[in-house]
Scaffold this active site. Sequence first.
Site, PDB file in Angstrom:
ATOM      1  N   TYR A 162       8.583  14.244  10.641  1.00 29.85           N
ATOM      2  CA  TYR A 162       7.173  14.550  10.922  1.00 29.85           C
ATOM      3  C   TYR A 162       6.637  15.480   9.847  1.00 29.85           C
ATOM      4  CZ  TYR A 162       4.907  12.731  15.028  1.00 29.85           C
ATOM      5  OH  TYR A 162       4.231  11.932  15.889  1.00 29.85           O
TER       6      TYR A 162
ATOM      7  N   GLU B  11       2.875  16.400   9.500  1.00 31.39           N
ATOM      8  CA  GLU B  11       1.407  16.538   9.533  1.00 31.39           C
ATOM      9  C   GLU B  11       0.979  17.635   8.574  1.00 31.39           C
ATOM     10  OE1 GLU B  11       1.923  16.550  13.679  1.00 31.39           O
ATOM     11  OE2 GLU B  11       0.179  15.257  14.015  1.00 31.39           O
TER      12      GLU B  11
ATOM     13  N   ASP C 230     -13.815  -0.520  -2.679  1.00 30.53           N
ATOM     14  CA  ASP C 230     -12.539  -0.905  -2.073  1.00 30.53           C
ATOM     15  C   ASP C 230     -11.863  -1.850  -3.064  1.00 30.53           C
ATOM     16  OD1 ASP C 230     -10.514  -2.142  -0.697  1.00 30.53           O
ATOM     17  OD2 ASP C 230     -11.659  -2.447   1.131  1.00 30.53           O
TER      18      ASP C 230
ATOM     19  N   THR D 263      -5.394  -0.679  -0.874  1.00 29.08           N
ATOM     20  CA  THR D 263      -4.086  -0.812  -0.253  1.00 29.08           C
ATOM     21  C   THR D 263      -3.078  -0.709  -1.392  1.00 29.08           C
ATOM     22  OG1 THR D 263      -4.245  -3.204  -0.449  1.00 29.08           O
ATOM     23  CG2 THR D 263      -4.801  -2.252   1.687  1.00 29.08           C
TER      24      THR D 263
ATOM     25  N   LYS E  71      -0.825  -5.174  -2.464  1.00 30.07           N
ATOM     26  CA  LYS E  71      -1.307  -6.461  -2.971  1.00 30.07           C
ATOM     27  C   LYS E  71      -0.868  -6.589  -4.437  1.00 30.07           C
ATOM     28  CE  LYS E  71      -5.005  -6.846   0.427  1.00 30.07           C
ATOM     29  NZ  LYS E  71      -5.377  -5.568   1.032  1.00 30.07           N
TER      30      LYS E  71
ATOM     31  N   ARG F 191       3.378  -1.836   2.313  1.00 29.32           N
ATOM     32  CA  ARG F 191       2.108  -1.947   3.040  1.00 29.32           C
ATOM     33  C   ARG F 191       1.581  -0.539   3.289  1.00 29.32           C
ATOM     34  NH1 ARG F 191       1.744  -6.792   4.172  1.00 29.32           N
ATOM     35  NH2 ARG F 191      -0.326  -6.469   5.014  1.00 29.32           N
TER      36      ARG F 191
HETATM   37  N1  DSN Z   1      -6.199  -8.937   4.962  1.00 33.77           N
HETATM   38  C1  DSN Z   1      -6.393  -8.713   3.573  1.00 33.77           C
HETATM   39  C2  DSN Z   1      -6.461  -9.978   2.783  1.00 33.77           C
HETATM   40  O1  DSN Z   1      -5.742 -10.889   3.073  1.00 33.77           O
HETATM   41  O2  DSN Z   1      -7.234 -10.062   1.850  1.00 33.77           O
HETATM   42  C3  DSN Z   1      -7.562  -7.871   3.268  1.00 33.77           C
HETATM   43  O3  DSN Z   1      -7.234  -6.563   3.419  1.00 33.77           O
END
Ligand code: DSN
Length: 435
Positions: free
Chosen positions: A51, A53, A211, A237, A240, A246
Amino acid sequence: MQYIKKSDPELYQAMLRELQRQTGNLELIASENFVSRAVLEAAGSVLTNKYAEGYPYRWSKKTDKINYDLYGRYYGGCEFIDEAEKLAIERAKTIFKCEHANVQPHSGSQANMAAYFALIKPGDTILSLELTHGGHLTHGHPLSFSGYLFNIVPYGVNRETEKFDYDEIRRIALEVKPQMILTGASAYPRAINFARFREIADEVKAKLVVDMAHIAGLIAAGLHQSPVPYADIVTSTTHKTLRGPRGGLILCKEEYAKDVDRWVFPGTQGGPLMHIIAAKAAAFQEALQPEFKEYQNQIMINARTLAKALRDEGFNLVSGGTDNHLMMINLGTEEEGGPSGKKMEESLDLAGITANKNTVPFDTRKPFVASGIRLGTPAITTRGMKEPEMIRIANFIKRVFNDHENDEKLAKIKEEVSTFCSKFPLYADLLQENR
Ligand code: DSN
């Protein structure tokens, strides 16, 4: 997975089959990738037990700046995980050349939530990309917190070019005077001009949030204009094109750092996932290596090659092609008689090709049926596939399209796809251990 195999055979089977699916199928989901063994190791480590925080720093009252020498956690025993989080923060700042990085968001959605809260208030107006034109749920869908809490005004792509029309976006901005403009996309195959968005935002005195989740890896490699100099806050994120675990990430100018931190914790989250933060650090280390740029470059070369090969096979692509890692096949309307996105996704699945249905701009089908298929090259590029393989993949897709109702022929393609994939080994040692 030897421990799970003994303690929980049912779960083991599910995990094993997923490993086999990932390695045996062609992964064309534009938002997915395969992490390195180092990233997997961190994500599966004992850091999950801790933990933490708070942050690995506190804001100095004297200088109003972050001070790593001040203990900023609400729990004891954080001295080692602090090191992991510091590495993740400093590496993110180096990669993206930004003033502040918060590596704690559990996901892109939570990164977005914290970013909006740091800049605007519930009820304020956000000008953002329409979901059916490539936006994301958290950019204003009524079923997401974003549409629930904010007044959303959408912009779309131009009907003819299927690209952003910056003059039209400016016109809407001047009309609605939003408090915030949001750009970035989940299904937009073209480069985005963040500098132009900044100009529009300045003209209407709006904050600008970008984003960059889909294209974060391309930006890290300098292959797409960076939003960092232009946006007030950048969210992302990490899993990707960036090829990490993730998770979410926020970058911002120093003036927003305190508010961003406050809105991540305690504003929208409790304890950070320290194993995932360590995995982010491991992925960022990889992104700093020269090979990462080559990898990102190959993603784009593969995307352009696949797009051309698909056009040569007779497919229509949204906007005619791609400038990034993804492309969208427009399968046509119901009246034109071809398969819907849903049907094509199912047929591809039967042929061992994983992709997702997606609305195309001005789609006449419902989002759950959709008229498009979104394809991306990050995962297959990680496997080592190059231009010749893209041409082969386009041909597989064409055969699936032609025989989308014929399960026998799809099963035959699946065998070929599996043989094709086996030439590009992935997680070979994991497969070996679990034979
Ligand atoms: N779910 C994602 C995608 O597949 O593009 C977007 O965050």
